[in-house]
Design an enzyme around this catalytic site. Sequence first.
Site, PDB file in Angstrom:
ATOM      1  N   ASN A 181       0.874  -1.189   0.000  1.00 37.72           N
ATOM      2  CA  ASN A 181       0.000   0.000   0.000  1.00 37.72           C
ATOM      3  C   ASN A 181       0.905   1.232   0.000  1.00 37.72           C
ATOM      4  O   ASN A 181       1.315   1.700   1.065  1.00 37.72           O
ATOM      5  CB  ASN A 181      -0.848   0.061   1.279  1.00 37.72           C
ATOM      6  CG  ASN A 181      -2.125  -0.739   1.217  1.00 37.72           C
ATOM      7  OD1 ASN A 181      -2.343  -1.480   0.283  1.00 37.72           O
ATOM      8  ND2 ASN A 181      -2.965  -0.579   2.212  1.00 37.72           N
TER       9      ASN A 181
ATOM     10  N   HIS B 252      -1.028  -9.116  -4.313  1.00 37.80           N
ATOM     11  CA  HIS B 252      -0.518  -9.039  -2.935  1.00 37.80           C
ATOM     12  C   HIS B 252      -1.078 -10.138  -2.037  1.00 37.80           C
ATOM     13  O   HIS B 252      -0.560 -10.392  -0.970  1.00 37.80           O
ATOM     14  CB  HIS B 252      -0.811  -7.675  -2.328  1.00 37.80           C
ATOM     15  CG  HIS B 252      -2.186  -7.526  -1.749  1.00 37.80           C
ATOM     16  ND1 HIS B 252      -3.335  -7.777  -2.461  1.00 37.80           N
ATOM     17  CD2 HIS B 252      -2.602  -7.149  -0.505  1.00 37.80           C
ATOM     18  CE1 HIS B 252      -4.385  -7.557  -1.698  1.00 37.80           C
ATOM     19  NE2 HIS B 252      -3.980  -7.176  -0.515  1.00 37.80           N
TER      20      HIS B 252
ATOM     21  N   LYS C 245      -3.617 -13.798  15.346  1.00 34.61           N
ATOM     22  CA  LYS C 245      -4.466 -12.745  14.791  1.00 34.61           C
ATOM     23  C   LYS C 245      -4.906 -11.788  15.882  1.00 34.61           C
ATOM     24  O   LYS C 245      -5.061 -12.182  17.027  1.00 34.61           O
ATOM     25  CB  LYS C 245      -5.724 -13.358  14.160  1.00 34.61           C
ATOM     26  CG  LYS C 245      -5.442 -14.153  12.918  1.00 34.61           C
ATOM     27  CD  LYS C 245      -6.659 -14.301  12.053  1.00 34.61           C
ATOM     28  CE  LYS C 245      -7.016 -13.034  11.339  1.00 34.61           C
ATOM     29  NZ  LYS C 245      -6.052 -12.593  10.340  1.00 34.61           N
TER      30      LYS C 245
END
Lengths: 483, 144
Positions: A336, A406, A482
């Site tokens: 990004n 990506h 996570k």
Amino acid sequence: MQLNTGMKVNRITDEVWEIPTSEKSGMLVPARIYGTPGILQSMDQGVFDQVTNVACLPGIQRYALCMPDGHWGYGFPIGGVAAFDVREGVISPGGVGYDVNCGMRLIRTDLTLAEVAPRLPRLMDELFRRVPAGVGAGGSVKLSRSDLNAVMVQGARWCVEQGYGWHRDLERSEEGGCIRVTDPSTVSDQAIGRGISQLGTLGSGNHYLEVQVVSNDRIFDPATAAALGITGQDQIVVMVHCGSRGFGHQVATDYLKVFAKAMRRYGISVNDQQLACAPFRSQEGQDYYAAMNCAANMAFANRQVITHHVREAFTAVFGPSAEELGMELVYDVAHNIAKIERYPEGELLVHRKGATRAFGPGSMELTPEFRETGQPVICGGSMETGSYLLVGTDRAVEETFGSTMHGSGRTMSRAQAKKQVRGEQLQQQMKQHGILVKAVSMSGLAEEAGFAYKNISDVVETVEGAGITKRVAELRPIGNIKG
Amino acid sequence: MSYEFRFLEDVALADIAFEAEGDSIEDLFQGATRALLETMADPQTVGASWNRRIVKMDAALDDLLVEWLSEIVYWKDAAGVVFHEAPLSLTHHNGQWKIEASLIGAPVDHTLQTLRNDVKGITRHLYKVGQNGPLWKATVVVDV
């Protein structure tokens, strides 16, 4: 072929499709989407609408592109790539995303699955303890305001100088982990307030830290793999996916507001408020570019500190030092970002939003050790299906402004995914499949279920078929953290 | 005086969208605020040991809602907190809308709280604020 758009989409090759400028008023260049017919059919309407909106932006060159992992985003689609003339073109936060320099990092080890498996639960506990994740989590590195200024300017280099990593980590990072055009005075107090306590944190959403295994039968290019330190034989590697945290998110928020006003002054109109932009050479454009680079450096630093804690965790569990365990960085790459790069058209500002730089062998932008292999490209799949290590090609430089995919790309919304599975249930299922998951948020875990994503192998085969990246190895998850 | 909100399934593929509605503009702000708090953590599992008084003004109602929701996101990161509630009042005077609110919550603690999504920003994608019959409605997409 039934597509989620009424626009005409012409086949260029089996993997490249083009929407001509006649399909939307204001398009300055055609839009090109990479994907097999199956991938193209699975893409949501937002991809077609958004990539053609991007094609209308001032100064755009050649094509507005979308990679095969593309899906609906804000302004640009995720998977969007667009290059603008630095003299006549614009810069847009919508082409970078809220998470500036969200990116991937891969760390190799000399350990094998047989050595790690018996201690995997303890390893995951150590990683979970040392790498803060989830909503509002603060990092272990306490920064003063002047420290944060140094991070904004020096990126991962600052971390290495403070002892969080090795100098050779920098040689294996895009831009050496430090983008040079920065100006901390262009960053708001709010961005500093959000970011100052978050260095070394993972965040949540699709961000993760994953322990993976590389088996011999999943190495596609042994020579390149070996050159990158990937030896197979059930080798353990660690992948990190995260970005600039609240710091970068606030930079995006601040400059979307600035650009909404600036567009009126510069007489620019866009099809979507989230495509707010300003001429690159304007004061607003230069300020955003400098602030975005500060955020990009914050992201490089964030992943560097996380790497340090990963190495500490492995040493705590297995004994030998990180050097003795061979925990070298394979590569760190942004997906990004907007960067100035040189192409036949001249100097262009290449926006990549959910797209990875993929320079081929011989590119003088790469450090010498990657000039034979091409630049490593790290693509994260869903936490259930695995990820890939690829390398860039000269054809990518010719066709896609040196860009590729990506990740796998979502096909299902978070709300829908949560309706299909509960986090605890998914955690149990994954354990039965040999993947240990530790998550701060069980609902967040459910949102990231594998069925919510495209099959990453299909996406990888598309970019390889198109010649814009080459497969090196597939990486299979055995442990995932996570937020 | 009442509000409702619901999360939208088909609007934001990778992120979270919600629709809030209320009998009044103030109710609408309360509904949108509650939806955002619920996006980040279950408010019922969050204590009330931290609070911050917030006052914001803007001539445009839709801009004020984005500013207010963005302020909540700011404090989530800046103070490392999640929220239990955010009582607020909204007034209109001399062409300016003014929100006066209290953000009430507690430092993040995943052992005590049911945490959900780390919101990055309040977007203007598909953003709408308006009146539909007797109800005020807003659609908000948040980047997570």
